[in-house]
Design an enzyme around this catalytic site. Structure first.
Site, PDB file in Angstrom:
ATOM      1  N   CYS A  93       0.606  -1.387   0.103  1.00  0.00           N
ATOM      2  CA  CYS A  93       0.008  -0.102  -0.032  1.00  0.00           C
ATOM      3  C   CYS A  93       0.945   1.501  -0.119  1.00  0.00           C
ATOM      4  O   CYS A  93       0.919   2.090  -0.955  1.00  0.00           O
ATOM      5  CB  CYS A  93      -1.324  -0.069   1.057  1.00  0.00           C
ATOM      6  SG  CYS A  93      -0.090  -0.210   2.555  1.00  0.00           S
ATOM      7  N   HIS A 145      -3.190   1.307   6.909  1.00  0.00           N
ATOM      8  CA  HIS A 145      -3.378   0.917   6.031  1.00  0.00           C
ATOM      9  C   HIS A 145      -3.472   2.037   5.331  1.00  0.00           C
ATOM     10  O   HIS A 145      -4.213   3.332   5.571  1.00  0.00           O
ATOM     11  CB  HIS A 145      -4.283   0.163   5.693  1.00  0.00           C
ATOM     12  CG  HIS A 145      -4.464  -0.036   3.950  1.00  0.00           C
ATOM     13  ND1 HIS A 145      -3.531  -0.979   2.680  1.00  0.00           N
ATOM     14  CD2 HIS A 145      -5.641   0.043   2.486  1.00  0.00           C
ATOM     15  CE1 HIS A 145      -4.159  -1.465   2.130  1.00  0.00           C
ATOM     16  NE2 HIS A 145      -5.521  -0.492   1.467  1.00  0.00           N
ATOM     17  N   HIS A 157      -5.794   1.230  -4.488  1.00  0.00           N
ATOM     18  CA  HIS A 157      -4.432   0.942  -3.480  1.00  0.00           C
ATOM     19  C   HIS A 157      -3.880  -0.759  -3.799  1.00  0.00           C
ATOM     20  O   HIS A 157      -4.657  -1.030  -4.900  1.00  0.00           O
ATOM     21  CB  HIS A 157      -5.864   1.491  -1.885  1.00  0.00           C
ATOM     22  CG  HIS A 157      -6.662   0.275  -1.867  1.00  0.00           C
ATOM     23  ND1 HIS A 157      -6.458  -1.061  -0.884  1.00  0.00           N
ATOM     24  CD2 HIS A 157      -7.581  -0.211  -1.991  1.00  0.00           C
ATOM     25  CE1 HIS A 157      -7.508  -1.592  -1.072  1.00  0.00           C
ATOM     26  NE2 HIS A 157      -8.406  -1.283  -1.479  1.00  0.00           N
TER      27      HIS A 157
END
Length: 193
Positions: A93, A145, A157
């Protein structure tokens, strides 16, 4: 709820042969909705092909949040890889975010989501704009994240092992429950970092 499988969408769509000569100065969103779900989504929202800009104008556009989103969207379908930083090796990510910011805005970001969450200005969810960073608690800790907001309550993402870079809706139960906040980074903020 709209769900799209976006693997393999990182390539340029083809134009119908009969329109190629007429459409040479137009960015075509794809001829086959089944092979290009992004084109189908754009068409469903009423998007129309747009005239191409001269190269220098396109390069200037890359230096904007819209350019950031465009850069991130060209990476759709690239596989997840923990610690990955490039399209060739794959992305995690934060690798996806750092790569997109560096390529489009020349901004060098920290390499993990928690450090990114300390940068820029905090943004309320209702004030999100394309290019803002959105953070989630996916590992039992805040800001574990990160993704890039692309508009329409969606973000791009690199999700997790076995996944690929993709766009997801922030109103999905999983993401809504884990949302931690958003940050806006101004171009030039970290250029000399």
């Amino acid at each position: 709820m709209l769900a799209l499988m976006l693997a393999g969408c990182g390539t340029s769509p083809t134009r119908p042969a009969q329109q190629a000569s007429v459409m040479d100065d137009v960015d075509w969103y794809g001829a086959n909705d089944q092979s290009d779900p992004i084109a189908a989504l754009l068409r469903s929202k009423g998007a129309q092909p747009t005239a191409r800009k001269p190269q220098s104008a396109r390069e200037d556009a890359a230096q904007t949040p819209t350019g950031l989103v465009s850069t991130a969207m060209t990476l759709l379908g690239i596989r997840y890889r923990y610690g990955g930083n490039t399209p060739d090796e794959g992305f995690d990510c934060s690798g996806l975010v750092t790569y997109a910011f560096q390529q489009s805005l020349g901004m060098k970001l920290p390499r993990n989501a928690a450090e990114m969450a300390r940068l820029g200005n905090q943004i309320d969810r209702g004030d999100l704009k394309a290019g803002d960073l959105v953070f989630f608690n996916t590992l039992g800790r805040r800001y574990s994240h990160v993704g890039i907001y692309v508009g329409d309550n969606s973000f791009v993402h690199s999700p997790s092992s076995g996944g690929v870079v993709r766009v997801e809706n922030m109103d999905m139960r999983y993401w809504k429950k884990r949302y931690n906040g958003a940050r806006r980074l101004e171009p030039g903020l970290l250029a000399s970092r």
